[in-house]
Design an enzyme around this catalytic site. Structure first.
Site, PDB file in Angstrom:
ATOM      1  N   LYS A 285       0.840  -1.203   0.000  1.00  0.00           N
ATOM      2  CA  LYS A 285       0.000   0.000   0.000  1.00  0.00           C
ATOM      3  C   LYS A 285       0.873   1.251   0.000  1.00  0.00           C
ATOM      4  CE  LYS A 285      -3.891  -1.908   2.644  1.00  0.00           C
ATOM      5  NZ  LYS A 285      -4.945  -1.697   1.630  1.00  0.00           N
ATOM      6  N   ARG A 359     -10.332 -11.576   1.902  1.00  0.00           N
ATOM      7  CA  ARG A 359     -11.131 -12.679   1.369  1.00  0.00           C
ATOM      8  C   ARG A 359     -10.369 -13.993   1.433  1.00  0.00           C
ATOM      9  NH1 ARG A 359     -11.573  -9.384  -4.180  1.00  0.00           N
ATOM     10  NH2 ARG A 359     -11.337  -7.709  -2.664  1.00  0.00           N
TER      11      ARG A 359
HETATM   12  N1  BES Z   1      -8.143  -3.787   4.388  1.00  0.00           N
HETATM   13  C1  BES Z   1      -8.259  -3.394   3.033  1.00  0.00           C
HETATM   14  C2  BES Z   1      -9.549  -2.623   2.759  1.00  0.00           C
HETATM   15  C3  BES Z   1      -9.593  -1.211   3.269  1.00  0.00           C
HETATM   16  C4  BES Z   1      -8.819  -0.221   2.688  1.00  0.00           C
HETATM   17  C5  BES Z   1     -10.453  -0.868   4.287  1.00  0.00           C
HETATM   18  C6  BES Z   1      -8.912   1.078   3.146  1.00  0.00           C
HETATM   19  C7  BES Z   1     -10.544   0.428   4.717  1.00  0.00           C
HETATM   20  C8  BES Z   1      -9.765   1.407   4.166  1.00  0.00           C
HETATM   21  C9  BES Z   1      -8.270  -4.614   2.132  1.00  0.00           C
HETATM   22  O1  BES Z   1      -7.490  -5.667   2.545  1.00  0.00           O
HETATM   23  C10 BES Z   1      -7.744  -4.163   0.823  1.00  0.00           C
HETATM   24  O2  BES Z   1      -6.605  -3.806   0.756  1.00  0.00           O
HETATM   25  N2  BES Z   1      -8.587  -4.199  -0.196  1.00  0.00           N
HETATM   26  C11 BES Z   1      -8.215  -3.754  -1.488  1.00  0.00           C
HETATM   27  C12 BES Z   1      -8.785  -4.731  -2.478  1.00  0.00           C
HETATM   28  C13 BES Z   1      -8.259  -4.549  -3.882  1.00  0.00           C
HETATM   29  C14 BES Z   1      -6.784  -4.891  -3.942  1.00  0.00           C
HETATM   30  C15 BES Z   1      -9.049  -5.431  -4.811  1.00  0.00           C
HETATM   31  C16 BES Z   1      -8.804  -2.366  -1.705  1.00  0.00           C
HETATM   32  O3  BES Z   1      -9.912  -2.097  -1.240  1.00  0.00           O
HETATM   33  O4  BES Z   1      -8.124  -1.539  -2.301  1.00  0.00           O
HETATM   34 MN    MN Z   2      -5.467  -5.471   1.920  1.00  0.00          MN
END
Ligand code: BES
Ligand code: MN
Ligand code: ZN
Length: 500
Positions: A285, A359
């Site tokens: 990230k 997931r």
């Molecule tokens: N934990 C995150 C989702 C999230 C991000 C929650 C920001 C709250 C604030 C999750 O694991 C994630 O990184 N999801 C990705 C999925 C994508 C790679 C398909 C997302 O939401 O960007």
């Molecule tokens: Mn994630």
């Protein structure tokens, strides 16, 4: 904190450090405010004419009113009467408890729940009063070196209600206290730093709950036992970190439940995403606000908070909490884009983005849930940024293939001011998850990201009624007020009470 009811028509004779009475912005007094105003020779109407406008989230403290035994009367602004809603009542109770806490008072009496409010019963308002008061005294103090303000002294809140309403109010207070205590646990676990609140810490919290409540039993499965279960998807995420994973099984079994009763009412299973820190893995990230990914275990924290609440309530229904906990970090052993893993269900998964890890851990927990032959399985997860784009920070995203279950959850959320909004979950979205090399891909592209995440989970939930709550936008607040909210504990506890 203790909650009780106080039944007297002569509100001016109640001896307390602080008595809360509501007033509306159009100058109209609540019944309680009217009684106090008459006893005090029109003192309330006088200030309403001059300085106090009774807007929402405002209050005014009147001390030593002649003819009133309470040391302080706290006028709580309720806003316009025709716009008065359950959420405004919650804010009013919160403001009163906050005032008491900030003024270092040990107790107070509130008349606010007696004010009729369209769309809510006294039972619901009493429940909201107790949970709002507990929310108002929550303070995070765990990790400061310097001494902090002393903890709030507020220990007792009484609800002034008509004698005929006392039983109903007490029932609500009892539920509200359990919900509030559950939310405080959920918030604390969320707020703790990720180097403290590790998967092991979550496991220890479950064990501690099981020692505290006799209906709870905790089992924490370590890496070896998770391997024996063939949870290849969950383990693939855990592998990237030195921190050992934990799979937590926390069971609430009502005392004196016979085998026949158990057969009659199948258990309800709650499943929580317990990523104690989500750096994204190899698909790392950006640095901005990455600290907030300590909240990526808020699904797990909600399971623990909910289990605590139903144990306190001695709920008459078997409920099982499952948590898949690990970190998601980049390392030489971490998942790589292109890796294919085999889930506990036997389905293979192509990992195209290692940041879609929630997931990957949930799917194995959802497969594990099958062994309980559950009446319903509800998972909760800070699953997608896309859900925050869709619904913001107001509604939790609700996904379900079961209309009855979805309606029950929506209603449970409405009744507790912890709302959810139903999102679509149709087969037409499933094709976004096609993989050329495995049974399913772990991402479905940018479009409808919250929906395709739910679609992924649905592949593992074919054998029972299932709902998924995406709490990415509702589990914590960002910015200056950064902190966990304790949602969706109120929704879940209310749902479970209705199923008991
Ligand atoms: N934990 C995150 C989702 C999230 C991000 C929650 C920001 C709250 C604030 C999750 O694991 C994630 O990184 N999801 C990705 C999925 C994508 C790679 C398909 C997302 O939401 O960007
Ligand atoms: Mn994630
Ligand atoms: Zn995550």
């Amino acid at each position: 904190m203790e909650f009780s009811t106080q039944t007297t028509a002569s509100l001016h004779q109640i001896k307390t450090a602080a008595l809360a009475v509501g007033v509306f912005a159009d100058g109209e007094l609540s019944a309680a405010a009217d009684i106090i105003d008459r006893a005090a020779g029109g003192a309330l109407r006088a200030v309403l004419k001059t300085e106090f406008k009774a807007k929402p989230d405002t209050h005014l403290v009147l001390r030593n009113l002649e003819g009133v035994m309470a040391v302080r009367v706290i006028l709580i602004g309720l806003g316009k009467k025709n716009a008065y809603k359950p959420a405004a009542h919650v804010n009013a109770e919160f403001a009163f408890a906050r005032y008491c806490a900030d003024a270092s008072l040990a107790e107070g009496v509130t008349t606010l729940a007696s004010i009729e409010c369209p769309g809510s019963s006294l039972h619901e308002r009493a429940r909201a009063a107790a949970s709002a008061a507990l929310s108002a005294v929550y303070r995070y103090t765990e990790t400061f070196g310097k001494p902090q303000d002393p903890a709030p002294k507020l220990k007792k809140i009484a609800l002034a209600v008509a004698r005929a309403d006392a039983a109903e109010a007490q029932k609500g207070l009892r539920e509200g206290r359990a919900i509030g205590n559950g939310m405080s646990l959920t918030r604390l676990l969320g707020d703790l730093p990720p180097n403290v609140c590790t998967p092991t810490y979550l496991g220890n919290t479950a064990k501690k709950l099981a020692r505290e409540f006799k209906t709870l039993k905790a089992e924490v499965l370590d890496q070896k036992r998770i391997e024996a279960l063939k949870m290849g998807s969950f383990l693939s995420v855990a592998r990237g970190s030195y921190e050992p994973p934990a799979f937590i099984v926390l069971t609430h079994t009502p005392a004196g439940m016979t085998a026949a009763q158990r057969k009659d009412k199948a258990p309800i299973v709650l499943v929580g995403k317990g990523i104690t820190f989500d750096a994204g893995g190899i698909s790392i990230k950006p640095a901005a606000a990455m600290d907030e990914m300590k909240y990526d275990m808020c699904g797990a924290a909600s399971v623990l908070g909910t289990m605590r609440a139903i144990a306190e309530l001695e709920l008459g229904r078997e409920v099982i909490g499952l948590i898949a906990a690990c970190e998601n970090l980049p390392s030489g052993r971490a998942n790589k884009p292109g890796d294919i893993v085999t889930s506990m269900s036997g389905q293979t998964i192509e990992i195209l983005n290692t940041d879609a890890e929630g997931r990957l851990v949930l799917c194995d927990a959802l497969t594990y849930a099958e062994r309980f032959k559950p009446a319903a399985v509800i998972d909760m997860a800070t699953l997608t940024g896309a859900c925050v784009i869709a619904l913001g920070h107001v509604n939790t995203g609700l996904f379900s293939t079961d209309d009855a279950l979805a309606q029950s959850l929506l209603q449970a959320g409405r009744e507790t001011n912890d709302p959810a909004w139903r999102m679509p979950l149709e087969d037409a979205y499933q094709k976004q998850l096609q993989s050329n090399f495995a049974d399913i891909a772990n991402i479905g592209g940018r479009d409808a990201g919250a929906v395709t995440a739910a679609c992924f989970l649905s592949r593992f939930t074919q054998n029972y009624a299932w709902a998924h709550l995406d709490i990415a936008g509702t589990a914590w607040n960002s910015g200056k007020q950064k902190g966990a909210t304790g949602r969706p504990v109120p929704l879940l506890v209310n749902y479970l009470i209705a199923q008991a």
